[in-house]
Design a protein around this motif. Structure first.
Motif, PDB file in Angstrom:
ATOM      1  N   GLU A   1       4.570   4.367 -21.599  1.00  0.00           N
ATOM      2  CA  GLU A   1       6.047   4.317 -21.699  1.00  0.00           C
ATOM      3  C   GLU A   1       6.630   4.369 -23.234  1.00  0.00           C
ATOM      4  OE1 GLU A   1       6.997   1.092 -19.347  1.00  0.00           O
ATOM      5  OE2 GLU A   1       6.754   2.096 -17.348  1.00  0.00           O
ATOM      6  N   THR A   2       5.721   3.753 -24.170  1.00  0.00           N
ATOM      7  CA  THR A   2       5.963   3.596 -25.230  1.00  0.00           C
ATOM      8  C   THR A   2       5.720   5.091 -26.114  1.00  0.00           C
ATOM      9  OG1 THR A   2       5.288   1.243 -25.807  1.00  0.00           O
ATOM     10  CG2 THR A   2       5.439   2.461 -27.592  1.00  0.00           C
TER      11      THR A   2
ATOM     12  N   GLU B   1      -4.034   0.565 -28.315  1.00  0.00           N
ATOM     13  CA  GLU B   1      -3.132   0.553 -26.909  1.00  0.00           C
ATOM     14  C   GLU B   1      -3.367   0.981 -25.917  1.00  0.00           C
ATOM     15  OE1 GLU B   1      -1.372  -2.525 -27.540  1.00  0.00           O
ATOM     16  OE2 GLU B   1      -1.905  -2.762 -29.394  1.00  0.00           O
TER      17      GLU B   1
ATOM     18  N   THR C   1       7.728   8.854 -16.563  1.00  0.00           N
ATOM     19  CA  THR C   1       7.280   9.467 -17.976  1.00  0.00           C
ATOM     20  C   THR C   1       7.549  10.874 -17.992  1.00  0.00           C
ATOM     21  OG1 THR C   1       4.996   9.269 -17.577  1.00  0.00           O
ATOM     22  CG2 THR C   1       5.835   7.228 -18.853  1.00  0.00           C
TER      23      THR C   1
ATOM     24  N   ALA D   1      -1.149  -2.144 -15.540  1.00  0.00           N
ATOM     25  CA  ALA D   1       0.037  -2.534 -16.291  1.00  0.00           C
ATOM     26  C   ALA D   1       0.193  -2.280 -17.815  1.00  0.00           C
ATOM     27  CB  ALA D   1       0.454  -3.740 -16.007  1.00  0.00           C
ATOM     28  N   GLN D   2      -0.856  -2.470 -18.748  1.00  0.00           N
ATOM     29  CA  GLN D   2      -0.811  -2.214 -19.730  1.00  0.00           C
ATOM     30  C   GLN D   2      -1.112  -0.959 -20.414  1.00  0.00           C
ATOM     31  OE1 GLN D   2      -4.290  -5.025 -20.948  1.00  0.00           O
ATOM     32  NE2 GLN D   2      -2.900  -6.540 -21.553  1.00  0.00           N
TER      33      GLN D   2
ATOM     34  N   SER E   1       2.504   0.567 -19.636  1.00  0.00           N
ATOM     35  CA  SER E   1       3.165   0.320 -20.843  1.00  0.00           C
ATOM     36  C   SER E   1       3.001   0.910 -22.234  1.00  0.00           C
ATOM     37  CB  SER E   1       2.889  -1.478 -21.108  1.00  0.00           C
ATOM     38  OG  SER E   1       3.786  -1.766 -22.414  1.00  0.00           O
TER      39      SER E   1
END
Length: 230
Positions: free
Chosen positions: A139-140, A110, A187, A132-133, A136
């Motif tokens: 952030e996970t 990811e 983050t 953007a990915q 993301s």
């Protein structure tokens, strides 16, 4: 490299590769000495082809004449083959070990794939979508850091090594595009983790400098442009 008896450890790699850096981090955290052999990906050595006949890619760790391929597998092998060297990278508890492997796989699936796609994108729309990915995924990972000093707990472990291999390129990308991927506001836990991890001696030895990576990036793009123009 100084460290414990290397038992004939040899690492085949290319210095800019985050996957090679990942292995060097693991070896450094375990305090193991090894011989590093730089490879030319455009003119692959016979040793590399023989050691990894399926993919013919780095990294490859050769231990006592026996090759081990793929960075995550190599890191696990190092931890299992040298249990008395340094702190264990993987937890002893089976469930915690499975969780660590999950997050390491998440980083490759990811984060790493999207981060690479962002660097290879030619259109601004593609770059923005990939970026953007990337955010993301980070952030996970920020959520996974809650309540921890390192992903591995009080000391750096398997997941720290998995993401730590990319720290040089993350910082280089920030310098190249002017975007803070590890932002203290967005983050904060990951930003603090990156500072702690980068301060480790193993990280200082293994992670290439931002300037060196930037120069490599510029040279590669210039070479690609020359080829495209011919």
């Amino acid at each position: 490299m100084a460290g414990r008896n290397n038992h004939e450890l040899k690492l085949l790699g290319t210095w800019p590769s985050p996957f090679v850096v990942r292995v060097r981090l693991a070896l450094g955290l375990k305090g193991l000495s090894y011989e590093y052999v730089e490879q030319d990906i455009r003119d692959k050595s016979e040793l590399l082809v023989v050691s990894n006949p399926v993919h013919k890619k780095v990294p490859v760790l050769i231990h006592g004449g026996k090759p081990v391929c793929e960075s995550q597998i190599i890191v696990q092998y190092i931890d299992e083959a040298f249990p008395g060297a340094g702190a264990s990278l993987l937890p002893s508890d089976p469930h915690e070990r499975a969780v660590a492997r999950f997050w390491a796989t998440y980083i490759d699936d990811e984060f790493a794939t999207k981060f690479r796609a962002m660097g290879e994108a030619k259109e601004e729309e593609e770059k923005d979508e990939a970026a953007a990915q990337v955010f993301s995924a980070l952030e996970t990972l920020e959520e996974a850091m809650k309540g921890k000093v390192f992903f591995g707990g009080d000391s750096a472990g398997y997941v720290d090594v998995a993401l730590g291999g990319f720290l040089g390129w993350i910082k280089a990308a920030e310098a190249l595009v002017g975007v803070a991927f590890l932002d203290g506001a967005r983050t904060p836990l990951l930003a603090a983790w990156a500072a702690r991890f980068s301060a480790l001696e193993a990280a200082k030895e293994a992670i290439p400098s931002v300037e060196r990576l930037r120069e490599f990036h510029v040279a590669m793009h210039a070479a690609a442009a020359t080829v495209a123009g011919n």
